[in-house]
Motif scaffolding. Structure first.
Motif, PDB file in Angstrom:
ATOM      1  N   LYS A 109       0.841  -1.204   0.000  1.00  0.00           N
ATOM      2  CA  LYS A 109       0.000   0.000   0.000  1.00  0.00           C
ATOM      3  C   LYS A 109       0.877   1.256   0.000  1.00  0.00           C
ATOM      4  O   LYS A 109       0.572   2.244  -0.700  1.00  0.00           O
ATOM      5  N   ALA A 110       1.962   1.206   0.781  1.00  0.00           N
ATOM      6  CA  ALA A 110       2.892   2.338   0.827  1.00  0.00           C
ATOM      7  C   ALA A 110       3.563   2.535  -0.528  1.00  0.00           C
ATOM      8  O   ALA A 110       3.729   3.672  -1.005  1.00  0.00           O
ATOM      9  N   ILE A 147       6.608  14.366  -1.037  1.00  0.00           N
ATOM     10  CA  ILE A 147       6.137  13.404  -0.040  1.00  0.00           C
ATOM     11  C   ILE A 147       7.267  13.026   0.920  1.00  0.00           C
ATOM     12  O   ILE A 147       8.444  13.121   0.590  1.00  0.00           O
ATOM     13  N   SER A 148       6.872  12.572   2.098  1.00  0.00           N
ATOM     14  CA  SER A 148       7.836  12.210   3.135  1.00  0.00           C
ATOM     15  C   SER A 148       7.417  10.903   3.796  1.00  0.00           C
ATOM     16  O   SER A 148       6.300  10.400   3.577  1.00  0.00           O
ATOM     17  N   ALA A 195       3.423   7.155   6.099  1.00  0.00           N
ATOM     18  CA  ALA A 195       3.049   6.443   7.317  1.00  0.00           C
ATOM     19  C   ALA A 195       1.628   6.777   7.729  1.00  0.00           C
ATOM     20  O   ALA A 195       0.851   5.895   8.139  1.00  0.00           O
ATOM     21  N   LYS A 196       1.284   8.027   7.616  1.00  0.00           N
ATOM     22  CA  LYS A 196      -0.077   8.462   7.945  1.00  0.00           C
ATOM     23  C   LYS A 196      -1.085   7.814   7.007  1.00  0.00           C
ATOM     24  O   LYS A 196      -2.172   7.395   7.427  1.00  0.00           O
ATOM     25  N   HIS A 197      -0.713   7.695   5.744  1.00  0.00           N
ATOM     26  CA  HIS A 197      -1.604   7.090   4.747  1.00  0.00           C
ATOM     27  C   HIS A 197      -1.902   5.626   5.057  1.00  0.00           C
ATOM     28  O   HIS A 197      -3.020   5.161   4.843  1.00  0.00           O
ATOM     29  N   ALA A 241       8.364   5.437  12.441  1.00  0.00           N
ATOM     30  CA  ALA A 241       9.477   4.559  12.842  1.00  0.00           C
ATOM     31  C   ALA A 241       9.172   3.103  12.487  1.00  0.00           C
ATOM     32  O   ALA A 241      10.046   2.377  11.987  1.00  0.00           O
ATOM     33  N   TYR A 242       7.936   2.668  12.741  1.00  0.00           N
ATOM     34  CA  TYR A 242       7.576   1.280  12.456  1.00  0.00           C
ATOM     35  C   TYR A 242       7.556   1.024  10.951  1.00  0.00           C
ATOM     36  O   TYR A 242       8.043  -0.006  10.472  1.00  0.00           O
ATOM     37  N   LEU A 243       6.995   1.964  10.188  1.00  0.00           N
ATOM     38  CA  LEU A 243       6.975   1.802   8.732  1.00  0.00           C
ATOM     39  C   LEU A 243       8.396   1.725   8.189  1.00  0.00           C
ATOM     40  O   LEU A 243       8.697   0.886   7.330  1.00  0.00           O
TER      41      LEU A 243
END
Length: 352
Positions: free
Chosen positions: A250-251, A263-264, A269-271, A277-279
């Motif tokens: 998905k990322a 993009i950052s 991660a929010k998406h 950190a986990y992503l």
């Protein structure tokens, strides 16, 4: 009468071991001491002890390496390894080094005496080594496959064989056998992908429960519970892994659709509803590259396609593919391809 060598870099520990053995009724004629692994290797050739009780963690040559070398010279010598709670990797290494038994610190005097008694009377753990009726390798494979039903059947065969051992193993020997079995099963779970931290935590709980076992029936019930916990750890890890792959895909889709924007990691991660950190951690673990490197690779791939297929200027392509400036784009491009964007276009113009 038998000769024993105590190996520990802590003088107090050696004194406790010596006093425990001296105050027992064991048929021991000599108790010698070594202060570390290197000292043990020197003394074993001189003393040729029947049994060595050795701490696993010592400076220089540790207990594992010393055991390997001793067993290569004197394969019949029995080695009891002393290790500590929460050191599952040490337990694995002890088995690989061919230690015949291992005990957990702090050492319980009665367990030490019983383990030594079994060793010097030749009622040792050799009876519990894998054999035709105790197919530990098959059990390992079943654990790795997450097959609880067949795993329990195989475990039942192992315990059925254990009930036929004569003389009947003591409580201490049942405890030691349980430890050995636990290490084998936990190692299989680790190999299958279980989380190392959870494995160590589970090991500590299992050891505590095992210390209360006094019968074959109790050991079998404990073994079934152990198998359930280990396979649960493995299945949980597999589920988390699959979920992680789904989130990473998905990322990647988000990056592929939005690479031209500023993009950052935080945005992606929010998406996918994860912490940055986990992503970052699972992205790197599953793709082999970091988030920033992957984003750069996507942008470069898109830029190369435009260079080959369009008449856009270098500045236009840099902006269209998400680079902050044409100079930065050119620098990153040359570092990756060994050519400037213009040189690349000249070489590949009209390509696909």
């Amino acid at each position: 009468m038998y000769k024993v060598l105590l190996v520990d870099d802590e003088e107090l520990e050696r004194k406790i071991l010596r006093l425990t053995l001296q105050n027992s009724d064991l048929p021991i004629s000599t108790i010698d001491e070594a202060v570390n692994g290197r000292d043990a290797l020197e003394k074993v050739h001189l003393l040729q002890p029947d049994l060595i009780i050795m701490d696993i963690k010592m400076p220089g040559i540790d207990g594992i390496e010393a055991t390997k070398q001793i067993k290569s010279f004197y394969p019949s010598t029995e080695v009891i390894i002393l290790t500590a709670y929460g050191k599952f990797s040490y337990s694995q290494q002890a088995i690989k080094a061919q230690a015949t038994d291992y005990l957990l610190k702090p050492i319980q005097p009665q367990l030490l005496i019983e383990a030594v008694r079994q060793a010097i009377n030749r009622f040792s753990l050799k009876k519990f080594q894998p054999g035709p009726a105790m197919d530990f390798s098959k059990l390992e494979e079943l654990v790795k496959d997450g097959d609880l039903s067949e795993g329990k059947r195989q475990l039942a065969l192992i315990f059925a064989h254990l009930t036929k051992v004569e003389p009947v193993p003591s409580t201490a020997l049942l405890y030691s056998f349980g430890l050995r079995l636990m290490v084998i099963v936990l190692q299989a779970a680790l190999s299958g992908g279980a989380d190392p931290g959870e494995v160590t935590s589970t090991e500590n709980d299992l050891v505590q429960d095992l210390s209360h076992i006094t019968s074959h029936a109790g050991l079998k019930a404990w073994g079934d519970g152990m198998l359930e916990k280990c396979i649960s750890l493995l299945n949980s890890a597999i589920q988390q892994h699959n979920q992680g792959l789904t989130l990473i895909r998905k990322a990647m889709e988000y990056i592929d659709q939005n690479y031209a924007e500023n993009i950052s990691l935080n945005m992606v991660a929010k998406h996918v509803h994860l912490s940055p950190a986990y992503l970052s951690r699972i992205f790197n673990k599953n793709t082999g590259v970091g988030f920033t490197d992957y984003l750069t690779q996507v942008r470069l791939k898109k830029a190369k396609h435009r260079l080959r297929r369009s008449a856009e200027t270098i500045d236009q392509i840099a902006i269209a593919t998400g680079f902050n400036s044409s100079s930065y784009f050119s620098a990153i491009f040359k570092k990756s391809e060994g050519l400037t964007p213009s040189e690349y276009r000249g070489k590949h113009i009209g390509g696909s």
